[in-house]
Write a protein that holds these residues in place. Structure first.
Motif, PDB file in Angstrom:
ATOM      1  N   ILE A 129      -9.080 -39.268 -59.392  1.00  0.00           N
ATOM      2  CA  ILE A 129      -9.773 -39.189 -58.478  1.00  0.00           C
ATOM      3  C   ILE A 129     -11.309 -39.212 -57.831  1.00  0.00           C
ATOM      4  N   ALA A 130     -11.634 -38.010 -58.484  1.00  0.00           N
ATOM      5  CA  ALA A 130     -13.308 -37.745 -58.117  1.00  0.00           C
ATOM      6  C   ALA A 130     -13.955 -39.272 -58.158  1.00  0.00           C
ATOM      7  N   VAL A 190     -13.353 -42.087 -58.597  1.00  0.00           N
ATOM      8  CA  VAL A 190     -12.875 -43.383 -58.187  1.00  0.00           C
ATOM      9  C   VAL A 190     -12.926 -43.417 -56.753  1.00  0.00           C
ATOM     10  N   LEU A 191     -12.846 -42.011 -55.721  1.00  0.00           N
ATOM     11  CA  LEU A 191     -13.615 -42.275 -54.771  1.00  0.00           C
ATOM     12  C   LEU A 191     -15.108 -42.215 -54.421  1.00  0.00           C
ATOM     13  N   SER A 192     -15.750 -41.891 -55.273  1.00  0.00           N
ATOM     14  CA  SER A 192     -17.172 -41.631 -54.718  1.00  0.00           C
ATOM     15  C   SER A 192     -17.499 -42.880 -55.347  1.00  0.00           C
ATOM     16  N   GLY A 218     -18.821 -43.893 -61.031  1.00  0.00           N
ATOM     17  CA  GLY A 218     -17.249 -43.552 -61.213  1.00  0.00           C
ATOM     18  C   GLY A 218     -17.474 -42.857 -62.372  1.00  0.00           C
ATOM     19  N   VAL A 235     -16.310 -45.609 -54.754  1.00  0.00           N
ATOM     20  CA  VAL A 235     -15.200 -46.970 -53.470  1.00  0.00           C
ATOM     21  C   VAL A 235     -16.646 -46.018 -52.357  1.00  0.00           C
ATOM     22  N   ILE A 236     -16.888 -44.736 -52.330  1.00  0.00           N
ATOM     23  CA  ILE A 236     -17.916 -44.662 -51.638  1.00  0.00           C
ATOM     24  C   ILE A 236     -18.692 -45.068 -51.570  1.00  0.00           C
ATOM     25  N   TRP A 237     -19.808 -45.372 -52.874  1.00  0.00           N
ATOM     26  CA  TRP A 237     -20.093 -46.396 -52.662  1.00  0.00           C
ATOM     27  C   TRP A 237     -21.056 -47.236 -52.827  1.00  0.00           C
TER      28      TRP A 237
END
Lengths: 339, 496
Positions: B250-251, B253-255, B232, B257-259
């Motif tokens: 945003i990017a 947090v997204l990455s 992150g 969470v995806i991880w």
């Protein structure tokens, strides 16, 4: 409308839950451990020792079931439950069975959707008074102050009893047994009422137990037994017949001392042979192996041995068999035949 | 001039003040027997103290430490009043560790070093956050020493070697530490000498290390979770440079969470199959006693402060949705008793979740207690924010600081300083509230005291158990309170 949809969804979820939770026996076997709900501590019935090893009369039932299903009396995860959490723990599947001195009542059986598989202890509500009070019968307790645990059936039983006998009483509400002991000994109440087994256990801890008497009246029926969820009859059968095996073992004279000898080869008594798996295929019918009952009895001994070891007359609690004697001895403990 | 004089030529030496106004006697006169009324009160109080102590002390100092049961105690005391300390002697490990494997069961080994090590490391991790009073090198000495001792006591050749190496490292750093003068060292640092890494690194790793030590299992799980944060942070740095900080957040947090959701499991599994490194798993059911209280308390305390700060800021925010979410959360949680939340955690969640999904009871309780503490913390921090003069906010704006910089550099340091007493009160309250979990069947010290009384040997023992538990709680809560007073003194910036 929306509410209906929501409730409908919940029902469907519940049904699905019921369906997938049906095979408790397979779950237990796959897990390799039995999750058994017990009390957080009740003298003689369930208590951990200094090493965290649970022991007691109810615990003995858990261990017997674990031994019958898994062949190992130690393969039990004891989940301590309180009076408030026990039923949800069972209903939600957190525990496989509950062996927590729970009274068998219609509403619990029908409304809460549990199956009581039998009775392992017939209890009843009694009274304890100091000897100095000079009371010999509960009928003489008019106007007494009574220590009573709030929110239990004992509270309702007490009210019924005093009303039926046209007497008045002053309740002293208390929360736990430990508090009751202190209050009673400090003289905050004349009488302490709870299950007779609990009274005996409490009296055993007093410095001078002989100064207190248990009155002869038992004012309620409290059949205590293990229970499982509705809807999984195979699992209910396993627990029921494990309990029955312990009871039949006492009746037929199978003890932990002679079980090795009796179970080694088929003997003269066909019922003993059927229980111990040297004859017939009872274990197979239950989905267990042939030595299931043998393992269950070896876990802690037969019903009588469990009783004597945990709550019997040689223990500090010193309960006599009374109603809990075998049926031939005038008690209510009775197992259907193994056939 | 004659040498005859009517005035003394030299000064008289100072005389000691009269006995009646100095020393112990003076103090007594000043404070205890200052007038008739006070003298009477003092005598009465002394008499009361005597009455209490003469009843209490013989009870406390009773020779029952080795008794094996309550009846044993009674035999020893032979009719005298006295405590039955045998129960504490027999059960104190249980009161501290609950059912954590102690090697008594067949096929298990004593695992209690793990909670002990976690507790010690907790202090090592917390010191650089809370205190400024020990040096960076001292902190590393503590860390290496604690780890070294842990490794050495584990036995086994490899762990022994690692442990001795760590201890040697600790000794080396300690030698350097005591060999250099503080002033010299400050000069060296100023002139750019190489320093040891910041111990805050370990403080950041500790939240991932502690669950692994307590619950055991493969080490790759916590490492994977930690990597999520690292990923992150890297993404944030990369994206912010290109597309601004909002997109960066945003990017990131997204990455992360995806991880965590999709890749971490595979990573942990793959690493586990390459290098299998782990501790024996211990189920949550085995947690109990003060270990459980401290685990719940520390997690709730550690997580509630940051969450509380965010909630307090959100409540003051101009963004309508953020504000109403925060207000709704705080007011809902504060409007519900903690016991209700615990019952939700223990029973309702169980019913709503699909059967077979085993959501750990202790994790459920941890989440509920943390949420509960956060709501209260938010209001305490908001009190601090409200107490700050408006001029401070305006000054921050006037300096051209953006929102986060203003909060970080100007608002929060002052607001938090004002709120210290309130924050620590909340901490102490949360720590004591952990005893409520006994109601949902978890065996915290109070729950265990009930379980211990269920042993036929100890049925009827009440005061000794409660006294011991109260003493332990007092030690923890009192140290927290003293720390808050120390912090207030240290952070005092006004002049008296």
């Amino acid at each position: 409308m929306k509410k209906t949809v929501f409730l409908g969804a919940l029902t469907v979820a519940g049904l699905a839950a019921g369906a997938s939770a049906a095979a408790t026996l397979d779950d237990v076997k796959a897990r390799g451990k039995l999750n058994c709900g017990v009390t957080t501590g009740l003298v003689g019935f369930a208590a951990p020792d200094a090493n965290g090893h649970w022991d007691g009369f109810d615990v003995g039932v858990c261990r017997a079931v674990a031994a019958a299903v898994l062949g190992d009396a130690e393969a039990v995860e004891f989940v301590p439950t309180t009076g408030k959490t026990r039923f949800t723990a069972l209903a939600s599947g957190e525990i496989d069975m509950l062996a927590r001195n729970t009274t068998w009542t219609l509403s619990r059986d029908v409304d809460l959707k549990f199956t009581f598989v039998g009775v392992n202890y017939y209890d009843g509500q009694g009274f304890m008074v100091p000897k100095g009070l000079g009371v010999s019968s509960a009928k003489e307790l008019d106007g007494a102050t009574v220590c009573i645990q709030t929110g239990t059936t004992t509270e309702l039983n007490l009210a019924d009893f005093f009303r039926a006998n046209n007497m008045s009483y002053e309740p002293v509400p208390i929360e736990t047994n430990a508090e009751a002991q202190q209050q009673y000994l400090a003289g905050a109440c004349d009488v302490y009422t709870t299950d007779a087994s609990g009274l005996a256990a409490t009296r055993a801890t007093f410095e001078a137990p002989a100064d207190h008497v248990l009155l002869p009246e038992i004012i309620s029926k409290e059949p205590l037994g293990p229970l499982v969820r509705h809807g999984d009859n195979e699992w209910g059968d396993v627990v029921r017949w494990t309990l029955n095996a312990l009871i039949s073992a006492e009746e037929l004279g199978i003890t932990s001392a002679n079980i090795g000898e009796l179970g080694a080869a088929a003997g003269d008594n066909p019922e003993v042979n059927r229980i111990l798996g040297t004859e017939g295929n009872l274990g197979e019918m239950l989905g267990l192996d042939a030595g299931w009952a043998k393992a269950a009895i070896m876990a802690g001994g037969n019903y009588g041995e469990l009783f004597e070891k945990n709550i019997g007359e040689n223990t500090p609690i010193a309960l006599s068999r009374g109603l809990n004697a075998q049926w031939q001895d005038g008690g209510l403990i009775y197992s259907p035949p193994f056939r | 001039m004659s040498d005859l004089s009517y005035v003394r030529a030299e000064m008289l030496p100072e005389k000691a003040p009269p006995v009646s106004t100095s020393g112990a006697v003076g103090w007594v006169r000043e404070n205890l027997f200052n007038g008739v009324g006070n003298s009477i009160l003092t005598i009465l109080s002394l008499f009361m103290v005597y009455l209490v102590l003469s009843a209490l002390l013989p009870w406390v100092f009773s020779p029952t430490w080795n008794a094996a049961s309550l009846n044993d105690c009674r035999t020893i005391l032979a009719g005298h009043e006295g405590a039955c300390w045998g129960v504490i002697n027999e059960r104190w490990p249980q009161l501290l560790f609950g059912f954590y494997p102690n090697g008594s069961e067949e096929g298990t080994v004593d695992q209690r070093w793990r909670p002990i090590l976690t507790f010690v490391l907790l202090f090592v991790a917390v010191i650089p956050v809370l205190f400024n009073m020990i040096s960076r090198r001292m902190n590393w000495v503590l860390l290496l020493g604690a780890l070294g001792i842990a490794f050495v006591t584990r036995g086994g050749v490899l762990t022994m070697i690692i442990g001795v190496a760590l201890l040697a490292g600790a000794a080396y750093v300690a030698f350097q530490l005591f060999n250099t003068n503080k002033v010299d060292r400050a000069e060296e640092i100023a002139s750019g000498a190489k320093r040891l890494p910041n111990p805050l690194i370990f403080s950041a790793v500790f939240p991932f290390l502690a669950p692994w030590l307590l619950w055991g299992g493969s080490i790759w799980g916590p490492i994977g979770a930690l990597l999520g944060f690292v990923i992150g942070a890297l993404v944030f740095r990369a994206v912010t440079a290109v597309a601004g900080s909002l997109m960066g957040i945003i990017a990131a947090v997204l990455s992360a969470v995806i991880w965590w959701l999709f890749l971490m499991g595979g990573f942990a599994w793959a690493m586990e199959s390459i290098i299998s490194l782990g501790l024996e798993p211990v189920e949550s059911r085995k947690f109990g006693g003060f270990m459980l209280s401290i685990t719940i308390g520390v997690v709730a305390i550690g997580c509630s402060l940051p969450i509380g700060i965010v909630l307090a800021l959100g409540r003051q925010s101009d963004l309508m949705i953020v504000k109403s979410l925060c207000v709704g959360f705080i007011e809902f949680i504060r409007g519900v008793p903690l016991i209700t939340l615990l019952f939700v955690a223990s029973t309702l969640l169980n019913i709503f979740m699909p059967p077979g999904s085993n959501f750990d009871i202790i994790v459920r309780v941890l989440i509920m207690v943390t949420l509960f503490a956060s709501a209260y913390m938010a209001e305490v921090v908001r009190g601090g924010l409200a107490a700050l003069p408006k001029g401070q906010y305006e000054a921050a704006d006037a300096l051209g600081l953006d929102y986060w910089k203003a909060q970080r550099l100007i608002i929060m340091p002052q607001a938090l300083k004002i709120s210290i007493p309130g924050i620590v009160s909340t901490f102490i309250g949360v720590f004591k509230d952990t005893t409520l979990v006994s109601i949902i069947g978890l065996l915290d010290p109070l729950g265990l005291s009930n379980a211990i009384r269920a042993d036929a040997n100890w049925n009827g023992v009440v005061w000794e158990l409660y006294g011991f538990i109260a003493l332990m709680f007092f030690v923890f809560c009192f140290s927290m309170s003293r720390y808050s007073m120390y912090l207030e003194r240290k952070l005092r910036t006004d002049h008296h």
